[in-house]
Design an enzyme around this catalytic site. Structure first.
Site, PDB file in Angstrom:
ATOM      1  N   GLY A 272       0.816  -1.204   0.000  1.00 18.50           N
ATOM      2  CA  GLY A 272       0.000   0.000   0.000  1.00 18.50           C
ATOM      3  C   GLY A 272       0.845   1.247   0.000  1.00 18.50           C
ATOM      4  N   PRO A 273       0.226   2.388  -0.264  1.00 16.83           N
ATOM      5  CA  PRO A 273       0.964   3.655  -0.261  1.00 16.83           C
ATOM      6  C   PRO A 273       1.524   3.962   1.122  1.00 16.83           C
ATOM      7  CG  PRO A 273      -1.208   3.894  -1.287  1.00 16.83           C
ATOM      8  CD  PRO A 273      -1.194   2.568  -0.613  1.00 16.83           C
ATOM      9  N   THR A 276      -0.512   4.316   5.084  1.00 18.87           N
ATOM     10  CA  THR A 276      -1.833   3.685   5.134  1.00 18.87           C
ATOM     11  C   THR A 276      -1.998   2.739   6.315  1.00 18.87           C
ATOM     12  OG1 THR A 276      -1.008   2.050   3.557  1.00 18.87           O
ATOM     13  CG2 THR A 276      -2.277   3.893   2.673  1.00 18.87           C
ATOM     14  N   LYS A 278       0.405   0.003   7.292  1.00 12.37           N
ATOM     15  CA  LYS A 278       0.934  -1.359   7.138  1.00 12.37           C
ATOM     16  C   LYS A 278       1.680  -1.792   8.400  1.00 12.37           C
ATOM     17  CE  LYS A 278       3.209  -0.155   3.484  1.00 12.37           C
ATOM     18  NZ  LYS A 278       2.712   1.225   3.390  1.00 12.37           N
ATOM     19  N   THR A 279       2.563  -0.943   8.879  1.00 16.47           N
ATOM     20  CA  THR A 279       3.291  -1.279  10.107  1.00 16.47           C
ATOM     21  C   THR A 279       2.354  -1.334  11.305  1.00 16.47           C
ATOM     22  OG1 THR A 279       5.235  -0.159   9.171  1.00 16.47           O
ATOM     23  CG2 THR A 279       5.261  -0.631  11.528  1.00 16.47           C
ATOM     24  N   GLU A 495      -7.079  33.899  -9.098  1.00 19.55           N
ATOM     25  CA  GLU A 495      -7.808  32.820  -8.417  1.00 19.55           C
ATOM     26  C   GLU A 495      -9.293  32.839  -8.771  1.00 19.55           C
ATOM     27  OE1 GLU A 495      -6.238  30.513  -6.982  1.00 19.55           O
ATOM     28  OE2 GLU A 495      -4.310  31.534  -7.173  1.00 19.55           O
TER      29      GLU A 495
END
Length: 686
Positions: A272-273, A276, A278-279, A495
């Site tokens: 995954g990026p 996200t 994972k750890t 803008e």
């Protein structure tokens, strides 16, 4: 008349004169001078006792009178250093010889050339010599490497001999010991260090942790994991949690699966990026499983010495097999698991040895029964195919960016322990943060808490969260920046041009906020709220990409319409880069060009160190390249004309929005859309 006094008797008189016993007082001499002056003269003229013993002075003449031994100066102190002054020899031949038991080499050569050295005796190694002067005294000399020394000694008639042992003094023995001492100490030191590395005797407490533990794994081991994280603390990754909960349940209740013939997965790869979770999921697995847990980073395998990576992999799995069933977690496995076979450089790649050992340990000849390997990476495309096959990593769990519901849950988790105001709506915050990961949302809530503390508030309101969001996206406000009125007016129209074109483009993202407050490198910002469905699917239509290019060019078009061609600025440089990138991808990758057709050309180049091609290769001719450039230019010009048509048609709304921005500096989406009620604007139709 008193008998004549010899030099030896005078020396005796000098010694006895200093004693306190009155019975040893020397006899009065028939001399008009005072006795202490005569004794001082005797002390200055008499040789040292050892010299007298070696070379006895000749007997004095019978007619010698004691008056010749008078002190040269009657004003001298008769008791000054009477006992400490060494008597000097009276021989004229030895009068200019150096003092002391060791001479300098230059003094030695000078004495030899003057004929005042009788014999020399060299040490066995030739580094020292012992000389005997003509007056009988002895001294040592350190001998340098002088090839002419023997000739000089022979020319001046000096007797030369060599000692059979280290007769020249202790220097030879010390040199011998010194030559042996350094190799012995070096060998002993190396032996001690390698014993520490092997964990043997002398390795210190525990046997591990020495400076030479190169081949040992540096993984952290927990017999009973206490990570403080469970699956309850993980939000926004329900599918990933389900996959990992099965692994945990297999460890806790293996009979339920083995009864049906199921085997425990040998490995699970979390993909995954960045940010996200994972750890965080791996820590939750460790907290839920209740089995021994090993954790390490892949970068710890390869370090200074060749072969260390493979050795540490072996050591890690040996420890894990001894504690089986257990879990081994390797973070950022792409550091050692990248594709092999690039073959560049002509040298050995230490990473290849490490991954080969890792492949063998995970599913080799011996197997790894009872050891489950968890690994995390955000670069699955660079991993070796042998590492990803079933039997090593049986499962690949994708941990993607959370959706709206997931972001709401993540915000609730990270708001624990924070005082929130009643106006905080997690649903609205989640919709304003598409594409944010769990780490981004955690940082958002932390920045909001810091802003509230800086403003001396007791609670975190929606204003602090909104300001923190803008700070994360665009950088901090430049509150002290001095901006002229003309520049503020130009930024306001720029803008306003972006917002006006974006609002009137069909099926484009709604405007969320417009600001002319300088942030980071930007003088102003226009925020759009992208579609959640479009972000999750990653599917973009041709009309959406064309609208995106027109919106990006709206700022430059507004500058040209209001200020003229001569007064446009470089503020649209980033807009041009974005437009060019989108247009080129439409032609080269997406097949949105009629002349190029449904083909993809100019593929991206790979990294040679990942086993891919060296660089991008043009697989089309120069004529095709000209067609691509023409198609890109046509798409950009079409978007420019659409933006020009919208701004010139609704220039009254442009003026109102620019004036409102100059007054308030920030306009939200709802206030902006209220301008269209009176303006009677219509959506653009191509």
């Amino acid at each position: 008349m008193a008998p004549p006094c010899s030099i030896s008797s005078a020396s005796h008189l000098l010694i006895t004169a200093s004693l306190p016993k009155p019975s040893l007082r020397p006899p009065r001499l028939p001399h008009p001078k005072p006795l202490p002056a005569a004794l001082l003269a005797l002390a200055a003229a008499a040789p040292t006792l050892p010299a007298l013993a070696d070379v006895p002075a000749p007997p004095p003449s019978p007619t010698q009178d004691v008056q010749v031994l008078e002190a040269p100066s009657p004003a001298a102190n008769p008791f000054s250093n009477a006992l400490l002054t060494a008597p000097k020899p009276t021989s004229s031949a030895a009068a200019d010889l150096p003092e002391g038991a060791q001479w300098r080499y230059s003094e030695f050569l000078s004495a030899v050339k003057k004929g005042k050295v009788e014999r020399v005796r060299f040490s066995k190694d030739g580094g020292l010599l012992q000389l005997t002067a003509i007056d009988g005294r002895r001294a040592t000399v350190v001998v340098p490497n002088d090839p002419d020394l023997i000739d000089i000694l022979a020319t001046n008639g000096v007797d030369i001999s060599v000692a059979e042992g280290d007769a020249a003094g202790p220097g030879g023995f010390l040199a011998f010991v010194g030559n042996l001492l350094f190799p012995f100490l070096a060998f002993a030191g190396l032996f001690f260090l390698f014993r520490r590395a092997q964990g043997g005797p002398g390795a210190g407490p525990g046997g591990l942790g020495g400076p030479m533990d190169f081949g040992r794994s540096k993984s952290k081991f927990q017999e009973v994991p206490e990570t403080g994280v469970t699956f309850v603390d993980v939000a926004g990754a329900d599918q990933a949690k389900l996959e990992l909960q099965e692994v945990v349940d297999f460890l806790k209740n293996p009979d339920k699966y083995t009864a049906l013939g199921a085997k425990i997965p040998k490995g699970c790869l979390l993909v995954g990026p960045p940010g996200t979770g994972k750890t965080l999921l791996a820590r939750a697995v460790a907290g839920e499983a209740g089995v021994p847990f090993f954790s390490c980073a892949a970068s710890e395998f390869v370090e200074l010495f060749v072969g260390v990576g493979a050795s540490r992999v072996r050591d890690l799995f040996e420890k894990a097999k001894a504690k089986a069933p257990c879990i081994v977690f390797i973070d950022e496995i792409d550091a050692v698991g990248r594709q092999r076979g690039a073959g560049l450089g002509g040298g050995n790649d230490e990473r290849e040895q490490t991954i080969n050992q890792l492949l063998t340990e995970m599913d080799g000849f011996a197997g790894n029964s009872g050891v489950i390997v968890l690994a995390a990476t955000n670069r699955p495309d660079v991993l070796d195919a042998a590492l990803l096959r079933p039997g090593r990593f049986d499962r690949q769990v994708t941990v993607d960016r959370p959706d709206v519901a997931g972001r709401v849950k993540i915000l609730e988790v990270h708001s624990r322990g924070k005082a929130l105001a009643k106006d905080v709506d997690f649903e609205k915050i989640a919709r304003r943060t598409p594409g944010f990961t769990g780490a981004d949302l955690q940082n958002l809530m932390n920045e909001a808490a810091i802003l509230a503390a800086r403003r001396d508030l007791k609670e975190i309101s929606k204003d602090e969260i909104s300001d923190a969001l803008e700070r994360i996206i665009a950088g901090p406000e430049k509150k002290n920046a001095v901006v002229s009125e003309e520049k503020r007016r130009l930024v306001a129209y720029h803008e306003a041009g972006h917002a006006l074109v974006g609002a009137l483009m069909p099926e484009y993202d709604p405007v969320a906020k417009i600001s002319i407050i300088p942030r980071g490198q930007a003088g102003g910002l226009t925020f759009f709220a992208p579609s959640e469905e479009r972000l999750e699917s990653g599917l973009y239509s041709r009309s959406y990409l064309e609208n995106q290019m027109a919106v990006a060019l709206g700022g430059r078009v507004a500058e040209e319409v209001i200020f003229g061609q001569e007064n446009v600025t470089t503020g649209a440089s980033n807009d041009f880069m974005q437009v060019s990138r989108v247009a080129r991808q439409m032609v080269e990758r997406f097949g949105f060009s009629k002349k190029i057709g449904q083909v993809a050309i100019g593929g991206p180049g790979g990294n040679p160190f990942l086993g891919q091609q060296m660089s991008s290769q043009k697989d089309y001719s120069m004529a095709t390249a000209d067609v691509v450039d023409a198609e890109v230019r046509e798409l950009v010009e079409k978007a420019y004309s659409r933006a020009t048509q919208i701004i010139t048609t609704h220039i009254d709304i442009l003026h109102k929005l620019a004036q409102l921005l100059m007054e308030k500096e920030t306009v939200d989406g709802e206030e902006f859309m209220s301008l269209f009620i009176d303006g009677q604007a219509e959506l653009f139709v191509a």
